[in-house]
Write a protein that holds these residues in place. Structure first.
Motif, short mmCIF file in Angstrom:
data_model
loop_
_atom_site.label_atom_id
_atom_site.label_comp_id
_atom_site.label_asym_id
_atom_site.label_seq_id
_atom_site.Cartn_x
_atom_site.Cartn_y
_atom_site.Cartn_z
N GLY A 1 -10.76 6.89 -3.32
CA GLY A 1 -11.58 7.41 -2.20
C GLY A 1 -11.10 6.50 -1.00
N HIS A 2 -9.82 5.66 -0.86
CA HIS A 2 -9.72 4.84 0.08
C HIS A 2 -8.28 4.91 0.61
CE1 HIS A 2 -12.77 2.43 -2.17
NE2 HIS A 2 -13.49 2.79 -1.08
N LEU A 3 -7.94 4.61 1.85
CA LEU A 3 -6.61 4.60 2.39
C LEU A 3 -6.43 3.00 2.30
CD1 LEU A 3 -6.31 7.23 5.29
CD2 LEU A 3 -5.32 7.55 2.93
N THR A 4 -4.89 2.64 2.24
CA THR A 4 -4.70 1.23 2.19
C THR A 4 -3.45 1.36 3.10
OG1 THR A 4 -3.23 1.50 0.25
CG2 THR A 4 -5.58 1.04 -0.20
N ARG A 5 -3.21 -0.06 3.84
CA ARG A 5 -2.20 -0.22 4.34
C ARG A 5 -1.80 -1.52 3.95
NH1 ARG A 5 2.41 -0.09 6.44
NH2 ARG A 5 2.80 0.31 8.49
N ASP A 6 -0.58 -1.83 3.25
CA ASP A 6 0.28 -2.79 2.67
C ASP A 6 -0.62 -3.65 1.82
OD1 ASP A 6 2.46 -2.97 4.75
OD2 ASP A 6 1.07 -4.05 6.25
N GLY A 7 -1.29 -2.71 1.13
CA GLY A 7 -2.38 -3.11 -0.17
C GLY A 7 -3.62 -3.37 0.27
N LYS A 8 -4.32 -3.19 1.47
CA LYS A 8 -5.28 -3.59 2.03
C LYS A 8 -6.05 -2.39 2.48
CE LYS A 8 -4.09 -8.36 3.53
NZ LYS A 8 -4.10 -9.24 4.59
N GLU A 9 -7.04 -2.20 1.84
CA GLU A 9 -8.13 -1.06 2.45
C GLU A 9 -8.31 -1.01 3.91
OE1 GLU A 9 -12.85 0.60 1.81
OE2 GLU A 9 -11.78 -0.71 0.15
N VAL A 10 -8.33 0.28 4.29
CA VAL A 10 -8.25 0.48 6.06
C VAL A 10 -9.54 1.22 6.25
CG1 VAL A 10 -5.93 -0.27 6.59
CG2 VAL A 10 -6.76 2.14 6.21
N ALA A 11 -9.79 1.22 7.46
CA ALA A 11 -11.01 2.22 7.95
C ALA A 11 -10.70 3.61 8.15
CB ALA A 11 -11.92 1.53 9.13
N THR A 12 -9.47 3.59 8.37
CA THR A 12 -8.95 4.86 8.63
C THR A 12 -9.18 5.98 7.52
OG1 THR A 12 -6.83 3.79 9.67
CG2 THR A 12 -6.64 6.29 9.09
N LYS A 13 -9.42 7.34 7.88
CA LYS A 13 -9.99 8.39 6.93
C LYS A 13 -9.01 9.70 7.13
CE LYS A 13 -13.63 6.00 5.65
NZ LYS A 13 -13.76 5.40 4.38
N ILE A 14 -9.04 10.24 6.10
CA ILE A 14 -8.54 11.91 6.36
C ILE A 14 -9.49 12.82 6.32
CG2 ILE A 14 -7.04 13.36 5.11
CD1 ILE A 14 -5.16 11.31 4.34
N ALA A 15 -9.55 13.48 7.16
CA ALA A 15 -10.52 14.76 7.29
C ALA A 15 -9.73 15.95 7.23
CB ALA A 15 -11.39 14.50 8.65
N LEU A 16 -10.44 16.94 6.81
CA LEU A 16 -10.02 18.59 6.76
C LEU A 16 -10.45 19.15 7.87
CD1 LEU A 16 -10.15 19.12 3.00
CD2 LEU A 16 -8.31 18.17 3.99
N LYS A 17 -9.60 19.94 8.76
CA LYS A 17 -9.94 20.53 9.96
C LYS A 17 -9.36 21.93 9.67
CE LYS A 17 -11.10 16.65 12.84
NZ LYS A 17 -10.90 16.16 14.05
N PRO A 18 -9.82 22.99 10.55
CA PRO A 18 -9.26 24.27 10.58
C PRO A 18 -7.70 24.17 11.26
CG PRO A 18 -11.52 24.48 11.50
CD PRO A 18 -11.13 22.96 11.13
N LEU A 19 -6.83 25.02 10.77
CA LEU A 19 -5.72 25.30 11.55
C LEU A 19 -5.94 26.15 12.78
CD1 LEU A 19 -3.02 25.85 8.69
CD2 LEU A 19 -2.77 24.10 10.71
N GLU A 20 -5.20 25.78 13.83
CA GLU A 20 -5.32 26.84 15.17
C GLU A 20 -4.54 28.06 14.75
OE1 GLU A 20 -7.31 25.98 17.31
OE2 GLU A 20 -7.90 24.00 16.42
#
Length: 452
Positions: free
Chosen positions: A415-434
């Motif tokens: 459930g997490h994104l990591t950067r250089d092995g560390k969890e970050v606050a950045t998320k991935i959201a799903l949105k409509p294509l234009e």
């Protein structure tokens, strides 16, 4: 200088001659009169109040005419998915609806409309299949990780398929091709899987017959067969989407991608090299096949596409001639030709297929990223359709400063994104294509000259 009457007439006719040489395009947006949509009740459901649009167009086959109505068969791919970062060295994808079942549908084009109806779920003797990747260790597994929309790792499915092409089997059913295995699949007219061939010599536990060359296991993840066609003599030709990555070392420099010939009656296979436009791309792996169509026993139409060195999309249709092309099988035992440059191929006596451009879709106004379905209506008319990716995309939210691309991160499967092995606050959201990317767009193209 004063022009003579004949010269004046010729000058006047030149603009008309120029116009006559241009292809004529009829454009349609595919609609679903039965209100078909893909259910989505996940974390980002508020972004899709009506669910997700159906994403037909991964393959296209002209079936015939009903009066003046053009009738096509088409297929979806593995279902609504979106890009996500790697998990370690493994590719991953977000599956918005993991229970989605790939479909075959009918397209009818008439009176300015393109209507998609008659959905048939792909199924076998155990029921509907899914579009999830195969578990690691099975024949055709890409080791691609499936994630939920909250980035939780999902289980694979040994019956999963990512269908990408359709062609008649001559018996009332169809042959499909798949990006995972890659597989070639025979189905009946109702979507029941009759047989599945993969790149192994032995029978697999998920019902895969052998028969396809084992070197195909080196297809890039999710870049197996992208197009399929049946030749008049009954052979099946399937196109590997991009360059093979043999031992993880050849995808960036190979001069070609492979066209696989398979005779379902005898089991005989051959492989030919389709020469990609290597100089147009930053790396050879960026070239992709969209679809293929047989013209006769020796020639094909092929869509080649991909982002060029300036990240500008190319979508071109070529006539490809196999008559002088070498069977690569004879050379693979010594050294895979993917490791050879143009001079080395020639020195080994390896001839790639010959090709000639007939249509640049971008010059005709094509705006979609991909053209994934193509079929022949008559010897002067083709149809092209895009895959709308079910109208969704993955978007980074709250990215770290300077890390604005998904490739800057990894997923941990929990459930997490990591950067250089560390969890970050950045998320991935799903949105409509234009629009227009969120639409299925069908083009019927009348060429200036017949395909002789």
């Amino acid at each position: 200088m004063k022009l003579k009457p004949f010269a004046l007439l010729l000058t006047a006719l030149l603009p008309l001659a120029s116009q006559a040489a241009e292809p004529h395009v009829d454009r349609y947006v595919v609609t679903f009169p039965q209100g078909d949509h893909v259910e989505y009740q996940g974390a980002y459901a508020a972004n899709f109040p009506d669910g997700l649009p159906v994403g037909v167009g991964s393959g296209l086959q002209f079936v015939g005419k009903e009066g003046e109505t053009l009738v096509f068969a088409t297929v979806t791919d593995r279902g609504p998915n979106a890009d996500s970062p790697k998990s370690g060295k493994k590719e991953s994808k977000i599956f918005a609806n993991p229970k989605y079942v790939p479909l075959m549908m009918t397209l009818r084009v008439a009176d300015g409309k393109a209507l998609a109806t008659e959905a048939h779920a792909l199924h076998d003797e155990n029921g509907p299949i899914s579009g999830l990747p195969l578990p690691e260790g099975l024949i055709g597994a890409t080791n691609e990780i499936a994630l939920s929309d909250t980035l939780q790792q999902l289980s694979g499915d040994k019956r999963g398929l990512d269908t990408e092409g359709i062609t008649p089997d001559g018996n009332g059913g169809y042959w499909l091709c798949d990006e995972y295995g890659p597989f070639i699949i025979n189905i009946d007219r109702n979507g029941k899987i009759l047989k599945k061939y993969g790149p192994q010599a032995e029978q697999g536990e998920q019902g895969v017959a052998g028969g396809l060359p084992n070197i195909l296991k080196w297809r890039q993840a999710n870049r197996g067969f992208e197009g399929i066609t049946r030749m008049p003599d009954g052979r099946i030709i399937a196109a590997v989407q991009s360059t093979l990555d043999i031992d993880g070392k050849s995808k960036n420099s190979a001069q070609f991608t492979r066209l696989v010939s398979f005779n379902p009656q005898t089991g005989k296979t051959e492989m030919y090299g389709y020469p990609i436009d290597v100089d147009a791309y930053k790396k050879a792996k960026d070239a992709k096949i969209g679809d293929i169509v047989a013209l006769d026993d020796n020639r094909l139409l092929i869509i080649e596409q991909g982002g060029d060195k300036n990240k500008v999309m190319r979508n071109l249709v070529y006539v490809v001639d196999l008559r002088q092309a070498s069977d690569l099988s004879a050379f693979d035992k010594e050294k895979a030709p993917e490791f050879d440059d143009a001079a080395q191929l020639a020195a080994r006596g390896i001839k790639l297929a010959e090709k000639k451009e007939i249509v640049d879709l971008r010059k005709l106004g094509w705006q979609q990223e991909k053209a994934e379905g193509m079929t022949l209506i008559d010897n002067q008319t083709i149809a092209i359709i895009n895959d709308n990716d079910f109208g969704l995309q993955a978007v980074l939210e709250n990215p770290d400063a300077g890390d604005t691309k998904a490739d800057d991160y990894e997923v941990d499967g929990k459930g997490h994104l990591t950067r250089d092995g560390k969890e970050v606050a950045t998320k991935i959201a799903l949105k409509p294509l234009e629009k227009p990317e969120s639409q299925n767009e069908l083009w019927v193209i009348k060429l200036p000259e017949a395909l002789k």
